[in-house]
Structure formats: C-alpha cells, structure tokens
Design an enzyme around this catalytic site. Sequence first.
Site, PDB file in Angstrom:
ATOM      1  N   GLU A  73      -1.481  -8.156   5.370  1.00  0.00           N
ATOM      2  CA  GLU A  73      -0.311  -8.325   6.763  1.00  0.00           C
ATOM      3  C   GLU A  73      -1.757  -8.328   8.132  1.00  0.00           C
ATOM      4  O   GLU A  73      -1.975  -8.995   8.994  1.00  0.00           O
ATOM      5  CB  GLU A  73       0.439  -7.112   7.368  1.00  0.00           C
TER       6      GLU A  73
ATOM      7  N   CYS B  99       0.934  -1.504   0.206  1.00  0.00           N
ATOM      8  CA  CYS B  99       0.113  -0.429  -0.345  1.00  0.00           C
ATOM      9  C   CYS B  99       0.835   1.096  -0.030  1.00  0.00           C
ATOM     10  O   CYS B  99       1.137   1.280  -1.071  1.00  0.00           O
ATOM     11  CB  CYS B  99      -1.294  -0.504   1.455  1.00  0.00           C
TER      12      CYS B  99
ATOM     13  N   HIS C  23      -3.298  -5.324   2.251  1.00  0.00           N
ATOM     14  CA  HIS C  23      -2.528  -5.744   3.105  1.00  0.00           C
ATOM     15  C   HIS C  23      -2.908  -7.010   3.094  1.00  0.00           C
ATOM     16  O   HIS C  23      -3.278  -7.070   4.354  1.00  0.00           O
ATOM     17  CB  HIS C  23      -3.921  -4.528   4.152  1.00  0.00           C
TER      18      HIS C  23
HETATM   19  N1  GLN Z   1      -3.353   6.177   1.000  1.00  0.00           N
HETATM   20  C1  GLN Z   1      -2.436   6.141   1.016  1.00  0.00           C
HETATM   21  C2  GLN Z   1      -1.238   6.851   0.576  1.00  0.00           C
HETATM   22  O1  GLN Z   1      -1.540   7.344  -0.705  1.00  0.00           O
HETATM   23  C3  GLN Z   1      -1.924   4.541   1.564  1.00  0.00           C
HETATM   24  C4  GLN Z   1      -2.503   4.145   2.329  1.00  0.00           C
HETATM   25  C5  GLN Z   1      -2.858   2.739   2.940  1.00  0.00           C
HETATM   26  O2  GLN Z   1      -1.472   2.644   2.958  1.00  0.00           O
HETATM   27  N2  GLN Z   1      -3.522   1.674   3.170  1.00  0.00           N
HETATM   28  O3  GLN Z   1       0.218   6.968   1.113  1.00  0.00           O
END
Ligand code: GLN
Length: 187
Positions: free
Chosen positions: A171, A79, A169
């Site tokens: 995890e 992410c 995610h």
């Molecule tokens: N929206 C976050 C970003 O732009 C990422 C979101 C996340 O890691 N769950 O960094």
Amino acid sequence: MKIAVLAVQGAFAEHIDKLKKLGADCIELRQISDLEQDFDGLILPGGESTVQGKLLRELHMFEPIQDRIRQGLPVLGTCAGLILLAQEISNDGNVYLGTLPVRVQRNAYGRQLGSFHCEQEFEGIGSVPMTFIRAPYIEAVTASAEILARVEDRIVAARCGNQIGIAFHPELDEDDRIHEMFLKMCG
Ligand code: GLN
C-alpha cells in the site's frame, strides 16, 4: 465490489486510498457493528500486531472475523496483518487469528535493517517494489500454502486458498498490482 479494511490501528488509510484508486468501495472496521455490512474481501493492515490483536478482542471482533476467514472470505494481511493471520509466531508466545498455515518471525530483520526497500519477483505478477518496515518474514509454510515471493531466500509472501499474507507494505508503493490481484480474488 466492497472491501473491508480493519481500521483499529496502523496503516489502514493507505490501503483505502489504493482500493479507491482501483475503483473499489471500502468500509472501515472499527467496531463490531461494522461487520453487519456486506463485503467481498478483508484487508488486515500493517501496524503493531500486539495492539491490533488486543483491540480485536476488546472490540469483540476477533471471533466473527476469524469465522468469516475460515468460511472463505478473501483476506490480505500485510506485515502486522500477516502476523495476525499466522498459525505460529516463532519468537512470540501469542497466536492471533491463526488461520494461515505459516510460521512467522516478528521483527525478523533486526534493528539495523529494520526498514528497507527492494524489488523482487512476485508469483503471477513479476517484479514488484517491496517496502519493509520492522517486518516479519515467513520461516516455513505447510504443503497447503504456496510461496509467492522471496527476498534473499526468505519467504515474504504466501497464499493458502482465500488468504494471502505479505511481509511488506504494497500500500506504500506506487505499484497497484498486488491490490489488483487481491480484488480479482474477491470478485
Ligand atoms: N513489527 C510489527 C509487529 O510485530 C509489524 C510492523 C509493521 O506492520 N510494519 O507487529
């Protein structure tokens, strides 16, 4: 096997729990001196990429981490971690580590669908649960990168050599197979 987890912000504790469950030793990267220890792989967790990128610079960890990745250290970015790795962010002027040859879009699913869960095929593993939280997706990969997973035609995981970037995610779900795959890469 020792895995370093960037622990300046975001969902690092969940990665550490998962890695410990799988029998790996973990170290938390909070300051530059933590990088003096030996480790076999690195996880960049979810969270807020702008904050993480800023902290990496302020803590002087940005260049040493970028160098280690360029030298071949196995790295898994999830992410926000994927955003940190990406060579290009289409809706953001920033580039962070820029080591993974993909173009990502931040917060790509809009506000309504900002968070969702599904199950989809992951290359080499099979069907895995995927939890997305204000996630990016990968708009394009270069020829050197391999697409590992898609959700409704959007690329959500890719690998290039020692680097894996995942928009969701792993995890946060019970399934351990993505972390197992990463530990194999590190071993
Ligand atoms: N929206 C976050 C970003 O732009 C990422 C979101 C996340 O890691 N769950 O960094």
